[in-house]
Design an enzyme around this catalytic site. Structure first.
Site, short mmCIF file in Angstrom:
data_model
loop_
_atom_site.label_atom_id
_atom_site.label_comp_id
_atom_site.label_asym_id
_atom_site.label_seq_id
_atom_site.Cartn_x
_atom_site.Cartn_y
_atom_site.Cartn_z
N GLU A 45 -7.33 -9.31 3.92
CA GLU A 45 -7.00 -8.65 2.66
C GLU A 45 -5.79 -9.33 2.03
O GLU A 45 -4.99 -9.97 2.70
CB GLU A 45 -6.71 -7.16 2.91
CG GLU A 45 -7.95 -6.41 3.40
CD GLU A 45 -7.70 -5.00 3.89
OE1 GLU A 45 -8.60 -4.16 3.79
OE2 GLU A 45 -6.59 -4.74 4.41
N HIS A 54 -7.74 -1.61 14.01
CA HIS A 54 -7.15 -0.86 12.90
C HIS A 54 -7.84 0.51 12.76
O HIS A 54 -7.20 1.51 12.48
CB HIS A 54 -7.31 -1.69 11.61
CG HIS A 54 -6.56 -1.17 10.43
ND1 HIS A 54 -5.41 -0.42 10.52
CD2 HIS A 54 -6.79 -1.33 9.10
CE1 HIS A 54 -4.98 -0.12 9.32
NE2 HIS A 54 -5.79 -0.64 8.44
N HIS A 112 -14.12 0.39 5.91
CA HIS A 112 -13.41 -0.16 7.08
C HIS A 112 -14.16 0.15 8.37
O HIS A 112 -14.30 -0.70 9.24
CB HIS A 112 -11.99 0.42 7.17
CG HIS A 112 -10.98 -0.30 6.31
ND1 HIS A 112 -10.77 0.02 5.00
CD2 HIS A 112 -10.13 -1.32 6.60
CE1 HIS A 112 -9.81 -0.77 4.51
NE2 HIS A 112 -9.41 -1.59 5.45
N HIS A 156 -3.12 -10.49 4.81
CA HIS A 156 -3.09 -10.05 6.21
C HIS A 156 -4.49 -9.84 6.76
O HIS A 156 -5.46 -9.76 6.01
CB HIS A 156 -2.27 -8.76 6.35
CG HIS A 156 -2.95 -7.58 5.73
ND1 HIS A 156 -2.83 -7.26 4.40
CD2 HIS A 156 -3.77 -6.64 6.27
CE1 HIS A 156 -3.54 -6.18 4.14
NE2 HIS A 156 -4.14 -5.78 5.25
N ASP A 181 -7.01 -7.44 9.13
CA ASP A 181 -7.30 -6.18 9.80
C ASP A 181 -8.16 -6.51 11.02
O ASP A 181 -9.28 -7.01 10.86
CB ASP A 181 -8.15 -5.25 8.92
CG ASP A 181 -7.37 -4.57 7.79
OD1 ASP A 181 -6.17 -4.85 7.63
OD2 ASP A 181 -8.00 -3.77 7.09
N HIS A 198 0.57 -4.72 7.61
CA HIS A 198 -0.47 -5.04 6.62
C HIS A 198 0.17 -5.47 5.29
O HIS A 198 -0.29 -5.11 4.21
CB HIS A 198 -1.42 -3.84 6.45
CG HIS A 198 -2.18 -3.54 7.71
ND1 HIS A 198 -3.54 -3.77 7.85
CD2 HIS A 198 -1.76 -3.09 8.91
CE1 HIS A 198 -3.90 -3.45 9.08
NE2 HIS A 198 -2.84 -3.03 9.74
N TRP A 243 0.85 -1.19 0.00
CA TRP A 243 0.00 0.00 0.00
C TRP A 243 0.89 1.24 0.00
O TRP A 243 1.87 1.30 0.75
CB TRP A 243 -0.89 -0.04 1.26
CG TRP A 243 -1.97 0.98 1.24
CD1 TRP A 243 -1.97 2.18 1.88
CD2 TRP A 243 -3.21 0.87 0.55
NE1 TRP A 243 -3.15 2.84 1.62
CE2 TRP A 243 -3.93 2.07 0.80
CE3 TRP A 243 -3.79 -0.10 -0.26
CZ2 TRP A 243 -5.19 2.31 0.28
CZ3 TRP A 243 -5.04 0.15 -0.78
CH2 TRP A 243 -5.74 1.35 -0.51
ZN LIG Z 1 -5.11 -4.00 6.14
#
Ligand SMILES: [Zn+2]
Length: 216
Positions: A177, A57, A165, A51, A53, A47, A17
């Site tokens: 994810e 988070h 989220h 992974h 969340d 992440h 990311w």
């Molecule tokens: Zn994540």
């Protein structure tokens, strides 16, 4: 039974990311260099790759990854095909049309995102299939407890306040994810999702396996 490893390998060239630390696997001892062993130091974000969340988070007092019940992370699941989705946003009506089995609490979305793992050398892709906010609310109403997606976020890139989220994690739903669902058949399966048990962590890389009965 048939086992499918739906985990993306962690390597120095895995897309991350934007803004997350790049992966670096540093050799600190090497037999080839005369050391008595091989040993590495890992540099990676929490992440990275495939992974989990945890609610923490995005939710101040939310559950952390080490607090997630294994019973939530392991058990029957449904892999839904949205490979033919028009556009990049999964809408509530797309979910309604899936006609999920009544008892579905763990739900993975197989989309054309999985093909992005074939060309991961080209770096992070901003265009990927993601959930819309009404779809996220639909999942909460439906009683889903775990949602899995096959790219690095459940949410559109650049969605300012991260509403998807907030909706999912705010309802205590666990998000997985970065799955690679290219080779796994859709339908009912058994999920085994094992994030690293990082004390107080808001997320962690996970090894994720899908188990299918040979019979189907
Ligand atoms: Zn994540």
């Amino acid at each position: 039974m048939q086992l499918y490893d739906v985990t993306v390998p962690i390597s120095a060239d895995i897309p991350v990311w934007p803004g997350d630390p790049p992966v670096r696997i540093e050799k600190v001892a090497s037999i080839a260099q005369g050391d008595s062993m091989n040993l590495s130091r890992l540099h990676l974000g929490s992440h990275t790759g495939t992974h989990v969340d945890a609610p923490a988070h995005f939710v101040g007092q939310g559950q952390t990854v080490d607090q997630l019940a294994p019973e939530l992370l392991v058990g029957p699941a449904f892999i839904a095909s949205l490979e033919q989705l028009a556009g990049n946003t999964i809408q509530a009506r797309d979910l309604a049309a899936l006609q999920l089995p009544e008892e579905t609490t763990r739900l993975l979305f197989k989309t054309r995102n999985s093909a992005l793992w074939e060309r991961q050398q080209s770096g992070f892709q901003k265009e990927y299939v993601h959930l819309g906010t009404e779809a996220a609310e639909w999942l909460v109403r439906r009683g889903v407890r775990l949602v899995g997606v096959d790219y690095l976020s459940v949410e559109a890139f650049g969605a300012g306040q991260s509403p998807v989220h907030h909706i999912l994690l705010g309802a205590g739903i666990v998000i997985v994810e970065g799955l690679d669902l290219r080779h796994v058949p859709v339908g009912l399966c058994h999920l085994c999702c094992l994030p690293l048990k990082i004390a107080g962590g808001e997320g962690a890389p996970a090894r994720v396996l899908v188990v299918r009965d040979q019979a189907g």
